[in-house]
Design a protein around this motif. Structure first.
Motif, PDB file in Angstrom:
ATOM      1  N   ARG A  46      42.795  40.601  40.512  1.00 28.11           N
ATOM      2  CA  ARG A  46      41.945  41.475  39.690  1.00 28.11           C
ATOM      3  C   ARG A  46      41.587  42.746  40.447  1.00 28.11           C
ATOM      4  NH1 ARG A  46      40.636  43.578  35.217  1.00 28.11           N
ATOM      5  NH2 ARG A  46      38.455  43.845  34.768  1.00 28.11           N
ATOM      6  N   LEU A 100      42.841  46.566  39.444  1.00 29.04           N
ATOM      7  CA  LEU A 100      41.883  47.648  39.186  1.00 29.04           C
ATOM      8  C   LEU A 100      42.111  48.837  40.118  1.00 29.04           C
ATOM      9  CD1 LEU A 100      38.600  45.583  38.634  1.00 29.04           C
ATOM     10  CD2 LEU A 100      39.889  46.857  36.904  1.00 29.04           C
ATOM     11  N   GLU A 127      44.925  50.684  37.673  1.00 31.54           N
ATOM     12  CA  GLU A 127      43.957  51.434  36.866  1.00 31.54           C
ATOM     13  C   GLU A 127      43.331  52.581  37.646  1.00 31.54           C
ATOM     14  OE1 GLU A 127      41.266  48.995  34.589  1.00 31.54           O
ATOM     15  OE2 GLU A 127      42.776  47.410  34.388  1.00 31.54           O
ATOM     16  N   ILE A 161      40.992  52.845  39.911  1.00 32.46           N
ATOM     17  CA  ILE A 161      39.531  52.863  39.938  1.00 32.46           C
ATOM     18  C   ILE A 161      39.084  52.851  41.403  1.00 32.46           C
ATOM     19  CG2 ILE A 161      37.448  51.577  39.304  1.00 32.46           C
ATOM     20  CD1 ILE A 161      38.984  50.549  36.871  1.00 32.46           C
ATOM     21  N   GLU A 169      33.443  51.695  42.443  1.00 36.77           N
ATOM     22  CA  GLU A 169      33.305  51.380  41.022  1.00 36.77           C
ATOM     23  C   GLU A 169      33.783  49.956  40.736  1.00 36.77           C
ATOM     24  OE1 GLU A 169      34.947  53.052  36.791  1.00 36.77           O
ATOM     25  OE2 GLU A 169      34.551  54.539  38.367  1.00 36.77           O
ATOM     26  N   ILE A 170      34.814  49.510  41.468  1.00 40.84           N
ATOM     27  CA  ILE A 170      35.288  48.123  41.307  1.00 40.84           C
ATOM     28  C   ILE A 170      34.176  47.168  41.709  1.00 40.84           C
ATOM     29  CG2 ILE A 170      36.914  46.377  42.156  1.00 40.84           C
ATOM     30  CD1 ILE A 170      38.954  48.673  42.520  1.00 40.84           C
ATOM     31  N   GLU A 213      30.990  47.685  41.711  1.00 45.51           N
ATOM     32  CA  GLU A 213      29.932  47.739  40.704  1.00 45.51           C
ATOM     33  C   GLU A 213      30.345  46.980  39.442  1.00 45.51           C
ATOM     34  OE1 GLU A 213      28.099  51.297  38.080  1.00 45.51           O
ATOM     35  OE2 GLU A 213      28.092  51.661  40.257  1.00 45.51           O
ATOM     36  N   ARG A 214      31.568  47.190  39.009  1.00 45.77           N
ATOM     37  CA  ARG A 214      32.058  46.557  37.780  1.00 45.77           C
ATOM     38  C   ARG A 214      32.116  45.032  37.907  1.00 45.77           C
ATOM     39  NH1 ARG A 214      37.563  48.409  34.768  1.00 45.77           N
ATOM     40  NH2 ARG A 214      36.401  50.344  34.650  1.00 45.77           N
ATOM     41  N   LEU A 215      32.562  44.557  39.091  1.00 43.18           N
ATOM     42  CA  LEU A 215      32.697  43.117  39.289  1.00 43.18           C
ATOM     43  C   LEU A 215      31.424  42.473  39.833  1.00 43.18           C
ATOM     44  CD1 LEU A 215      36.326  42.945  40.744  1.00 43.18           C
ATOM     45  CD2 LEU A 215      35.580  42.613  38.371  1.00 43.18           C
ATOM     46  N   GLY A 216      30.459  43.313  40.210  1.00 39.93           N
ATOM     47  CA  GLY A 216      29.203  42.786  40.727  1.00 39.93           C
ATOM     48  C   GLY A 216      29.358  42.139  42.098  1.00 39.93           C
TER      49      GLY A 216
END
Length: 188
Positions: free
Chosen positions: A142, A146, A150, A152, A156-157, A159-162
């Motif tokens: 994953r 990303l 993608e 990214i 940001e990865i 942040e997006r995945l926590g």
């Protein structure tokens, strides 16, 4: 050459006659009055005599075609016609400054199509990378997807995945190392 009255109302009536009835006599009067004046104006603006002659003809043709657009409440006939002349001159200058592209210029040539061998090699390499990624743990796959597919940013990865930024970077390093070991150094 007939001489027409320079009265603004008379000139406006001539333009209206051209607009409403396509009155050729009215147009001839306008042409005889404004043609030489427009040519002189264009020459004072820097146009060569032959260019000024061509532009003046074009301006007067525009007067014939667009006479219905003339509004005496907005401007005098002379103002309207000389504005058309000025705009035509500007258009010509812009075209001269922006030459047509040279289609023989190597920078404009399209990229050559890849050979069948190159295409097959690239397709096979992509398949090997996909197979290698399929063997990765889901969390590493994953993060790799990303980041590389993608595009990214790592922060940001995270942040997006926590997950912490350091974890994103660790997973990327581990995933990259595994994929490289499976497909070879030259493909990654």
């Amino acid at each position: 050459m007939t001489h027409i009255t320079v009265d603004g109302d008379h000139l406006a009536r001539l333009v209206r006659a051209v607009a409403d009835q396509r009155d050729q006599a009215a147009f001839v009067s306008l042409f005889e009055h404004f043609g030489p004046r427009v040519k002189g104006f264009l020459m004072r603006q820097g146009a060569a005599e032959s260019e000024a002659e061509d532009l003046a003809q074009d301006v007067m043709l525009t007067v014939w075609r667009k006479a219905a657009q003339f509004d005496p409440a907005k401007a005098a006939v002379s103002t309207w016609i000389f504005t058309i002349a000025r705009n035509r001159r500007i258009d010509v200058l812009r075209r001269e400054r922006r030459p047509e592209p040279d289609m023989d210029d190597p920078l404009l040539a399209p990229e050559p199509e890849p050979s069948a061998e190159t295409y097959m090699s690239k397709t096979q390499a992509q398949a090997r990378i996909r197979q290698a990624m399929a063997t990765l743990p889901q969390d590493q796959a994953r993060v790799l997807t990303l980041s590389f597919y993608e595009d990214i940013p790592h922060s940001e990865i995270a942040e997006r995945l926590g997950i912490p930024l350091g974890t994103v970077k660790s997973r990327l390093r581990l995933a990259f190392r595994k994929v490289k070991a499976m497909v070879g150094e030259e493909l990654v």
